[in-house]
Design a protein around this motif. Sequence first.
Motif, PDB file in Angstrom:
ATOM      1  N   LEU A 163      34.568  37.548  42.712  1.00  0.00           N
ATOM      2  CA  LEU A 163      35.243  38.609  43.449  1.00  0.00           C
ATOM      3  C   LEU A 163      36.394  39.205  42.644  1.00  0.00           C
ATOM      4  N   ARG A 164      37.164  38.365  41.981  1.00  0.00           N
ATOM      5  CA  ARG A 164      38.298  38.848  41.191  1.00  0.00           C
ATOM      6  C   ARG A 164      37.816  39.756  40.060  1.00  0.00           C
ATOM      7  N   ALA A 165      36.799  39.324  39.359  1.00  0.00           N
ATOM      8  CA  ALA A 165      36.273  40.149  38.266  1.00  0.00           C
ATOM      9  C   ALA A 165      35.730  41.472  38.799  1.00  0.00           C
ATOM     10  N   SER A 166      35.077  41.436  39.946  1.00  0.00           N
ATOM     11  CA  SER A 166      34.531  42.659  40.552  1.00  0.00           C
ATOM     12  C   SER A 166      35.643  43.610  40.935  1.00  0.00           C
ATOM     13  N   ILE A 167      36.713  43.087  41.530  1.00  0.00           N
ATOM     14  CA  ILE A 167      37.849  43.930  41.930  1.00  0.00           C
ATOM     15  C   ILE A 167      38.514  44.543  40.709  1.00  0.00           C
ATOM     16  N   LEU A 168      38.769  43.733  39.683  1.00  0.00           N
ATOM     17  CA  LEU A 168      39.413  44.236  38.479  1.00  0.00           C
ATOM     18  C   LEU A 168      38.598  45.318  37.785  1.00  0.00           C
ATOM     19  N   ASN A 169      37.279  45.237  37.910  1.00  0.00           N
ATOM     20  CA  ASN A 169      36.408  46.214  37.268  1.00  0.00           C
ATOM     21  C   ASN A 169      36.011  47.371  38.166  1.00  0.00           C
ATOM     22  N   GLY A 170      36.543  47.396  39.387  1.00  0.00           N
ATOM     23  CA  GLY A 170      36.270  48.502  40.298  1.00  0.00           C
ATOM     24  C   GLY A 170      34.830  48.561  40.769  1.00  0.00           C
ATOM     25  N   CYS A 171      34.162  47.407  40.860  1.00  0.00           N
ATOM     26  CA  CYS A 171      32.767  47.391  41.309  1.00  0.00           C
ATOM     27  C   CYS A 171      32.677  47.793  42.784  1.00  0.00           C
ATOM     28  N   GLU A 172      31.674  48.577  43.097  1.00  0.00           N
ATOM     29  CA  GLU A 172      31.481  49.028  44.471  1.00  0.00           C
ATOM     30  C   GLU A 172      30.430  48.216  45.206  1.00  0.00           C
ATOM     31  N   TYR A 173      29.807  47.271  44.565  1.00  0.00           N
ATOM     32  CA  TYR A 173      28.776  46.467  45.207  1.00  0.00           C
ATOM     33  C   TYR A 173      29.117  45.010  45.122  1.00  0.00           C
ATOM     34  N   SER A 233      33.351  24.441  41.525  1.00  0.00           N
ATOM     35  CA  SER A 233      33.101  24.425  42.964  1.00  0.00           C
ATOM     36  C   SER A 233      32.584  25.798  43.408  1.00  0.00           C
ATOM     37  N   PRO A 234      31.783  25.832  44.469  1.00  0.00           N
ATOM     38  CA  PRO A 234      31.291  27.115  44.977  1.00  0.00           C
ATOM     39  C   PRO A 234      32.436  28.075  45.317  1.00  0.00           C
ATOM     40  N   LYS A 235      33.516  27.555  45.873  1.00  0.00           N
ATOM     41  CA  LYS A 235      34.657  28.411  46.231  1.00  0.00           C
ATOM     42  C   LYS A 235      35.275  29.045  44.982  1.00  0.00           C
ATOM     43  N   LEU A 236      35.453  28.266  43.928  1.00  0.00           N
ATOM     44  CA  LEU A 236      36.028  28.786  42.693  1.00  0.00           C
ATOM     45  C   LEU A 236      35.106  29.826  42.061  1.00  0.00           C
ATOM     46  N   LYS A 237      33.798  29.577  42.085  1.00  0.00           N
ATOM     47  CA  LYS A 237      32.840  30.554  41.540  1.00  0.00           C
ATOM     48  C   LYS A 237      32.920  31.869  42.307  1.00  0.00           C
ATOM     49  N   ASP A 238      32.975  31.792  43.641  1.00  0.00           N
ATOM     50  CA  ASP A 238      33.070  33.009  44.453  1.00  0.00           C
ATOM     51  C   ASP A 238      34.371  33.755  44.183  1.00  0.00           C
ATOM     52  N   MET A 239      35.464  33.020  44.066  1.00  0.00           N
ATOM     53  CA  MET A 239      36.755  33.660  43.801  1.00  0.00           C
ATOM     54  C   MET A 239      36.757  34.360  42.445  1.00  0.00           C
ATOM     55  N   ALA A 240      36.197  33.724  41.428  1.00  0.00           N
ATOM     56  CA  ALA A 240      36.141  34.326  40.097  1.00  0.00           C
ATOM     57  C   ALA A 240      35.268  35.578  40.108  1.00  0.00           C
TER      58      ALA A 240
END
Length: 79
Positions: A69-79, A60-67
């Motif tokens: 965002l979670r990966a970005s947060i865990l990796n300290g992405c700034e963008y 689902s689009p919601k699950l893709k967005d959540m995954a």
Amino acid sequence: MRIKPVSDDAATPEVKRVFEALAAAGNLSPFQRMIAHKPGILRAYNQLSGALWAENSKLSPKLKDMAYLRASILNGCEY
């Protein structure tokens, strides 16, 4: 040692074609410029990404967005 992203000027013809296609779709990211040092990895990543984000994906689009965002947060992405 710091690895610089592949610039448009330094890109091989193969990588330039990928960059142009990604830029036209508004999807050329700094990450893709980094993995462009290995064109095979860039191609494989784009195929995987395309399959995951395709409209007919079973996720689902919601699950893709959540995954994403979670990966970005865990990796300290700034963008």
